[in-house]
Design a protein around this motif. Structure first.
Motif, PDB file in Angstrom:
ATOM      1  N   VAL A  61       0.867  -1.180   0.000  1.00  0.00           N
ATOM      2  CA  VAL A  61       0.000   0.000   0.000  1.00  0.00           C
ATOM      3  C   VAL A  61       0.900   1.224   0.000  1.00  0.00           C
ATOM      4  O   VAL A  61       1.739   1.381   0.887  1.00  0.00           O
ATOM      5  N   ASP A  63       1.853   5.529  -1.244  1.00  0.00           N
ATOM      6  CA  ASP A  63       1.430   6.890  -1.519  1.00  0.00           C
ATOM      7  C   ASP A  63       1.661   7.241  -2.990  1.00  0.00           C
ATOM      8  O   ASP A  63       2.191   6.440  -3.762  1.00  0.00           O
ATOM      9  N   ILE A  83      -1.765  -1.482  -3.870  1.00  0.00           N
ATOM     10  CA  ILE A  83      -2.715  -0.371  -3.929  1.00  0.00           C
ATOM     11  C   ILE A  83      -1.870   0.889  -3.871  1.00  0.00           C
ATOM     12  O   ILE A  83      -1.140   1.105  -2.908  1.00  0.00           O
ATOM     13  N   ARG A  85      -1.986   5.092  -4.343  1.00  0.00           N
ATOM     14  CA  ARG A  85      -2.677   6.342  -4.629  1.00  0.00           C
ATOM     15  C   ARG A  85      -1.953   7.031  -5.782  1.00  0.00           C
ATOM     16  O   ARG A  85      -0.726   6.909  -5.916  1.00  0.00           O
ATOM     17  N   TRP A 139      -9.466  10.295  -2.843  1.00  0.00           N
ATOM     18  CA  TRP A 139      -8.355   9.400  -3.161  1.00  0.00           C
ATOM     19  C   TRP A 139      -8.613   8.787  -4.540  1.00  0.00           C
ATOM     20  O   TRP A 139      -9.724   8.347  -4.838  1.00  0.00           O
ATOM     21  N   LEU A 141      -7.124   5.648  -6.420  1.00  0.00           N
ATOM     22  CA  LEU A 141      -6.290   4.488  -6.132  1.00  0.00           C
ATOM     23  C   LEU A 141      -6.200   3.572  -7.351  1.00  0.00           C
ATOM     24  O   LEU A 141      -7.207   3.291  -8.003  1.00  0.00           O
ATOM     25  N   THR A 143      -5.039  -0.295  -8.357  1.00  0.00           N
ATOM     26  CA  THR A 143      -4.757  -1.578  -7.722  1.00  0.00           C
ATOM     27  C   THR A 143      -4.872  -2.716  -8.728  1.00  0.00           C
ATOM     28  O   THR A 143      -5.632  -2.643  -9.688  1.00  0.00           O
ATOM     29  N   ARG A 157      -8.221  -0.759   3.296  1.00  0.00           N
ATOM     30  CA  ARG A 157      -6.816  -1.188   3.310  1.00  0.00           C
ATOM     31  C   ARG A 157      -5.892  -0.001   3.058  1.00  0.00           C
ATOM     32  O   ARG A 157      -4.857   0.133   3.693  1.00  0.00           O
ATOM     33  N   TYR A 158      -6.282   0.887   2.128  1.00  0.00           N
ATOM     34  CA  TYR A 158      -5.434   2.054   1.876  1.00  0.00           C
ATOM     35  C   TYR A 158      -5.371   2.963   3.107  1.00  0.00           C
ATOM     36  O   TYR A 158      -4.335   3.546   3.398  1.00  0.00           O
ATOM     37  N   ARG A 161      -2.523   2.832   5.476  1.00  0.00           N
ATOM     38  CA  ARG A 161      -1.215   3.404   5.129  1.00  0.00           C
ATOM     39  C   ARG A 161      -0.820   4.540   6.062  1.00  0.00           C
ATOM     40  O   ARG A 161       0.367   4.784   6.292  1.00  0.00           O
TER      41      ARG A 161
END
Length: 214
Positions: A61, A63, A83, A85, A139, A141, A143, A157-158, A161
């Motif tokens: 995960v 950034d 994942i 961002r 966000w 994301l 994935t 889940r994110y 982080r």
């Protein structure tokens, strides 16, 4: 994160207890020059993990800085889920558009959509947004997790982080690493690894004691 003159990428284990446990890092003197040594170091790490724990399924995960074509290619070559961002101006290919046409992510209103980023077939997950949120945008994301992992699960889940951000604050301010006058990357990396070892031992000890009490 930035530690004095160094740009440092840290891998940590999330336990959903408010703090991630940092276990590994890569240090460089500039952000621009971090990607090449990071790729080499991660490849060495993944090879080690494949030998030591072949059944381990990682979900990384990350950034926005880590939303990189080269990093995604490395992760996929080792079968690692991620994942990441991403910035709202990143261009992605939509499933209903011609192959030459790409859209900036901020123009996509769907909360979930299969997209292609470079050559990677991924899912774009967009979080809900309201004006009271700290960030000026939702966000976005990217994935490669399968569809069986729902949008809500990906968002939760994110959110884990941010445990590493709390760990950064502790390392920098409580343990005063922000004031270290270190000038060599190998020295700050050694120092950080000793800090990580201390955190890991403390976590292992307190977990055992808590289990005894229960």
């Amino acid at each position: 994160s930035q530690f004095g003159p160094f740009c440092i990428a840290i891998l940590a284990v999330s336990h959903r207890k408010g703090r991630a446990i940092p276990i590994w890092c890569q240090v460089n003197v500039s952000e621009a020059g971090l990607i090449a040594p990071l790729l080499a170091a991660l490849q060495e790490l993944f090879q080690f993990l494949n030998k030591q724990a072949p059944q381990l399924e990682l979900v990384l995960v990350m950034d926005r800085w880590f939303a990189s074509d080269k990093l995604f290619s490395l992760f996929e070559s080792y079968g690692i889920f991620f994942i990441a961002r991403t910035k709202s101006d990143k261009l992605v290919q939509l499933p209903w558009d011609p192959s030459w046409w790409k859209e900036p992510i901020h123009d996509i209103s769907h909360k979930e959509l299969p997209i292609i980023y470079h050559s990677h077939k991924l899912r774009l997950i967009r979080s809900d947004y309201n004006e009271k949120m700290k960030d000026p945008e939702p966000w976005f994301l990217l994935t490669n997790l399968p569809d069986s992992i729902t949008r809500r699960m990906v968002l939760h889940r994110y959110a884990d982080r941010f445990e590493i951000e709390e760990a950064f604050k502790d390392v920098k301010w409580l343990q005063r690493l922000e004031w270290q006058r270190v000038r060599k990357p190998e020295v700050i990396r050694t120092l950080l690894l000793f800090v990580f070892l201390g955190w890991w031992l403390l976590w292992r000890y307190t977990t055992k004691e808590i289990q005894k009490q229960k």
